[in-house]
Design a protein around this motif. Sequence first.
Motif, PDB file in Angstrom:
ATOM      1  N   GLU A 102       0.765  -1.544   0.017  1.00 14.76           N
ATOM      2  CA  GLU A 102      -0.267   0.020   0.327  1.00 14.76           C
ATOM      3  C   GLU A 102       1.454   1.756  -0.036  1.00 14.76           C
ATOM      4  OE1 GLU A 102      -2.050   0.855   3.818  1.00 14.76           O
ATOM      5  OE2 GLU A 102      -3.272   2.418   2.537  1.00 14.76           O
ATOM      6  N   LEU A 103       1.909   1.146   0.169  1.00 13.79           N
ATOM      7  CA  LEU A 103       3.006   2.035   0.895  1.00 13.79           C
ATOM      8  C   LEU A 103       3.405   2.647  -0.264  1.00 13.79           C
ATOM      9  CD1 LEU A 103       3.985   4.413   3.336  1.00 13.79           C
ATOM     10  CD2 LEU A 103       5.875   2.923   3.594  1.00 13.79           C
ATOM     11  N   PHE A 104       4.345   1.469  -0.670  1.00 12.83           N
ATOM     12  CA  PHE A 104       4.928   1.590  -2.071  1.00 12.83           C
ATOM     13  C   PHE A 104       3.991   1.976  -3.503  1.00 12.83           C
ATOM     14  CE2 PHE A 104       9.895   1.039  -2.331  1.00 12.83           C
ATOM     15  CZ  PHE A 104       9.426   1.153  -1.248  1.00 12.83           C
ATOM     16  N   SER A 106       1.851   3.796  -3.291  1.00 13.78           N
ATOM     17  CA  SER A 106       1.230   5.052  -3.275  1.00 13.78           C
ATOM     18  C   SER A 106       2.148   6.306  -3.667  1.00 13.78           C
ATOM     19  CB  SER A 106       0.569   5.810  -1.333  1.00 13.78           C
ATOM     20  OG  SER A 106       1.862   5.613  -1.037  1.00 13.78           O
ATOM     21  N   TYR A 107       3.242   5.940  -4.460  1.00 16.91           N
ATOM     22  CA  TYR A 107       3.744   6.530  -4.629  1.00 16.91           C
ATOM     23  C   TYR A 107       3.852   7.094  -6.198  1.00 16.91           C
ATOM     24  CZ  TYR A 107       7.389   5.540  -0.569  1.00 16.91           C
ATOM     25  OH  TYR A 107       7.562   5.195   0.491  1.00 16.91           O
ATOM     26  N   TYR A 108       3.136   6.176  -6.533  1.00 17.60           N
ATOM     27  CA  TYR A 108       3.205   5.738  -8.475  1.00 17.60           C
ATOM     28  C   TYR A 108       1.745   6.761  -8.566  1.00 17.60           C
ATOM     29  CZ  TYR A 108       7.357   3.371  -8.153  1.00 17.60           C
ATOM     30  OH  TYR A 108       8.540   2.143  -7.840  1.00 17.60           O
ATOM     31  N   PRO A 109       1.719   7.516  -9.611  1.00 16.68           N
ATOM     32  CA  PRO A 109       0.833   7.326 -10.949  1.00 16.68           C
ATOM     33  C   PRO A 109      -0.519   6.957 -10.626  1.00 16.68           C
ATOM     34  CG  PRO A 109       2.549   8.081 -11.871  1.00 16.68           C
ATOM     35  CD  PRO A 109       3.097   7.472 -11.201  1.00 16.68           C
ATOM     36  N   PRO A 111      -0.957   3.149  -9.978  1.00 18.86           N
ATOM     37  CA  PRO A 111      -0.174   1.701  -9.792  1.00 18.86           C
ATOM     38  C   PRO A 111      -1.276   0.956 -10.319  1.00 18.86           C
ATOM     39  CG  PRO A 111      -1.033   3.088  -7.636  1.00 18.86           C
ATOM     40  CD  PRO A 111      -1.540   4.085  -8.864  1.00 18.86           C
ATOM     41  N   LEU A 112      -0.919  -0.834  -9.901  1.00 13.74           N
ATOM     42  CA  LEU A 112      -1.429  -1.777 -10.108  1.00 13.74           C
ATOM     43  C   LEU A 112      -1.910  -1.484  -8.613  1.00 13.74           C
ATOM     44  CD1 LEU A 112       0.876  -4.485 -11.522  1.00 13.74           C
ATOM     45  CD2 LEU A 112      -0.424  -2.739 -12.842  1.00 13.74           C
ATOM     46  N   ALA A 113      -4.068  -2.342  -9.262  1.00 15.68           N
ATOM     47  CA  ALA A 113      -4.487  -2.589  -7.911  1.00 15.68           C
ATOM     48  C   ALA A 113      -3.457  -3.391  -6.853  1.00 15.68           C
ATOM     49  CB  ALA A 113      -5.541  -3.383  -8.055  1.00 15.68           C
ATOM     50  N   ALA A 114      -4.000  -3.826  -5.423  1.00 14.18           N
ATOM     51  CA  ALA A 114      -2.603  -4.565  -4.623  1.00 14.18           C
ATOM     52  C   ALA A 114      -3.103  -5.321  -4.984  1.00 14.18           C
ATOM     53  CB  ALA A 114      -3.241  -3.803  -3.186  1.00 14.18           C
ATOM     54  N   LYS A 115      -4.752  -6.288  -4.987  1.00 13.07           N
ATOM     55  CA  LYS A 115      -4.693  -7.797  -5.376  1.00 13.07           C
ATOM     56  C   LYS A 115      -3.711  -7.995  -6.540  1.00 13.07           C
ATOM     57  CE  LYS A 115      -9.124  -8.886  -3.751  1.00 13.07           C
ATOM     58  NZ  LYS A 115     -10.565  -8.638  -4.089  1.00 13.07           N
ATOM     59  N   LEU A 118      -0.618  -8.668  -4.919  1.00 11.42           N
ATOM     60  CA  LEU A 118      -0.118  -9.407  -4.806  1.00 11.42           C
ATOM     61  C   LEU A 118      -0.283 -11.101  -5.331  1.00 11.42           C
ATOM     62  CD1 LEU A 118      -2.267  -8.208  -1.707  1.00 11.42           C
ATOM     63  CD2 LEU A 118       0.927  -8.952  -1.563  1.00 11.42           C
ATOM     64  N   LEU A 146       6.966  -4.602  -4.616  1.00 10.39           N
ATOM     65  CA  LEU A 146       7.029  -3.404  -4.559  1.00 10.39           C
ATOM     66  C   LEU A 146       7.363  -2.845  -5.514  1.00 10.39           C
ATOM     67  CD1 LEU A 146       9.057  -3.358  -1.008  1.00 10.39           C
ATOM     68  CD2 LEU A 146       6.547  -2.795  -1.142  1.00 10.39           C
TER      69      LEU A 146
ATOM     70  N   SER B   9      -7.225   0.815  -7.521  1.00 12.68           N
ATOM     71  CA  SER B   9      -5.386   1.365  -7.163  1.00 12.68           C
ATOM     72  C   SER B   9      -6.424   2.786  -7.650  1.00 12.68           C
ATOM     73  CB  SER B   9      -4.244   1.497  -8.638  1.00 12.68           C
ATOM     74  OG  SER B   9      -5.285   1.870  -9.213  1.00 12.68           O
ATOM     75  N   ARG B  12      -1.924   9.010  -7.597  1.00 10.49           N
ATOM     76  CA  ARG B  12      -0.684   9.273  -6.552  1.00 10.49           C
ATOM     77  C   ARG B  12      -1.087  10.587  -5.736  1.00 10.49           C
ATOM     78  NH1 ARG B  12       5.591  10.398  -6.590  1.00 10.49           N
ATOM     79  NH2 ARG B  12       5.058  12.723  -6.181  1.00 10.49           N
ATOM     80  N   ARG B  16      -1.445  12.073   1.039  1.00 12.85           N
ATOM     81  CA  ARG B  16      -2.163   9.529   0.573  1.00 12.85           C
ATOM     82  C   ARG B  16      -0.835   9.975   1.541  1.00 12.85           C
ATOM     83  NH1 ARG B  16      -2.920   5.880  -1.709  1.00 12.85           N
ATOM     84  NH2 ARG B  16      -4.083   3.984  -0.433  1.00 12.85           N
ATOM     85  N   ILE B  17       0.333  10.141   0.394  1.00  8.59           N
ATOM     86  CA  ILE B  17       2.139   9.381   0.742  1.00  8.59           C
ATOM     87  C   ILE B  17       2.109  10.001   2.288  1.00  8.59           C
ATOM     88  CG2 ILE B  17       3.945   9.902  -0.164  1.00  8.59           C
ATOM     89  CD1 ILE B  17       3.486  10.185  -3.092  1.00  8.59           C
TER      90      ILE B  17
END
Lengths: 301, 265
Positions: A102-104, A106-109, A111-115, A118, A146, B9, B12, B16-17
Amino acid sequence: MAENQREVIAELKDVWKSYGDLMALCGLDLEIRAGEVLSILGPNGAGKTTTVNLLLGLAKPLQGSVRVFGCAADHPKSRARVGAMLQISAVPQTLRVAELVELFSSYYPNPLAAKETLRIAGLQELEKRPFGELSGGQRQRVLFALSICGDPELLYLDEPTTGLDVEARRGLWQQIRTFVERGRSVVLTTHYLEEADALADRIVLLNEGRSIAEGSPTMIKARVTGRRIRCRTRLHTSEIDGIPGVKSVSSEDGLVEILTSRAEPVVRELLMRDSDLSDLEVIGAALDDAFLALTTKQEAA
Amino acid sequence: MNTTAQAVSQPRSLTRIFALEAKYELLKLLRMPAYAIPTVLFPLLFYVLFGLVFGSGRMAGPVNMPTYLLATYGTFGVIGASLFGFGVGVAIERGQGWMLLKRATPMPPLAYFTAKIFMALTFSLIVVLGLFGLGALFGDVAMPTVTWVSLAAVLIAGALPFCAFGLALGYFCGPNSAPAIVNLLYLPLAFLSGLWIPVQALPSLLQRLAPALPPYHFSQLALAQVGASTGPAAWISVLYLALFTALSLGLALVGYRRDEGKTYG
């Protein structure tokens, strides 16, 4: 599409890098093309990790240029489009797998869904576990998760399977393939020819900071597998190089070393041309031995 | 339709970060008994022992001992939370490569540092509230509300110079030696600055040395809130701590730049 028609998305041009007195890269040129899996193959100390650090903007070249997606490597715009699995020992032990993802993410414009992250990394069953309770193979899968959670267009994997047992290594290969199916570019460094062969479209052979060979896995394998012939002969190396089947010739202190895929026809030809030939030796090299031979031979040349 | 949060998803957002970074920084340490327990319990235990058991019924200048030591053990606890959370945390995460991995992402570097400051301030607040509870309930500490609030505010704000100092230590200590080095600095500095026993109870040589030390100035600012400062004018202590912060940040910046040019493994 032919390999060389694909768009170049990242490149190193005449890059030199040193750490103290140690020269890590000596004028390296490298292109990474859209959609390819490029493996940088080389022994320890060849400059693989340095190359990845330069592409990530974690280190600066002494000389030469590094461009990623048309930007400087440490530009946030290029970092938003890449992901990296580095050789690091640990992440905070008390955070759970899903929390780290979840943390990593959040850094990206985008991101893939967490599911999905995983699932690709094979961590569905482990999402609630703290990092500190995972096995070595599971930890590598978390680091892999990550690296892909930002859905990078270019993914760097720096010796992802070093230290893993055979089963864990093949497991991670499967997860890497699942990501590659998305059509993204991957730069994989490894010192296992088998790994480069299993995953890459193109291999760059790195030794002592220089690119010494480049091509498809088939081409590289043909160069690094096969047999080595050693002997003392009055024949000149350029003449030996002309014998059919000879891939490369080198000579040191009168001892000639020949690399070939089949030894017999070459030996027959050698003996016909020089009946005084002595100290004949034919070595059938295992993949990694032959690879080592190629890199050390280059050193002597 | 039942869409779980995980299936979607999130785009950004800087807010939130910063929020997630702070949340997980705090969770990480709350789940780490080796950090959380000593950081919170040691100042409370020391206060119970020196402030409530031995200090009961005694005076320290114009105030009773439990009130005086509330300010100095508050100082002690806040410095501990800052030095261990920040200093040791940064040293360990540099050693593990966690920091390197984060630097390879588009995370704004400021998010990492503000999360650590947030964590240090939160632990400081926990320690201060714990001490206040003990002092009010068992130490006959009676002060106007405004004094409680101003003491708490000075104590929490005092975390910042020591976060900066912790950061500098984190860049210059190895991951294994950091806890030892921080303890070797923290405990003697606390004693010599009069955080354990009032500075006027120290031998005269040490009393003359104390004004050279950063924790002394922090504690005198806290003591000024309860009317028990024996130190210089407040602006001198503030200036001293500002210079100490600037020097620490300068050192930390040197370490940060040095890391930028360095590679691991």
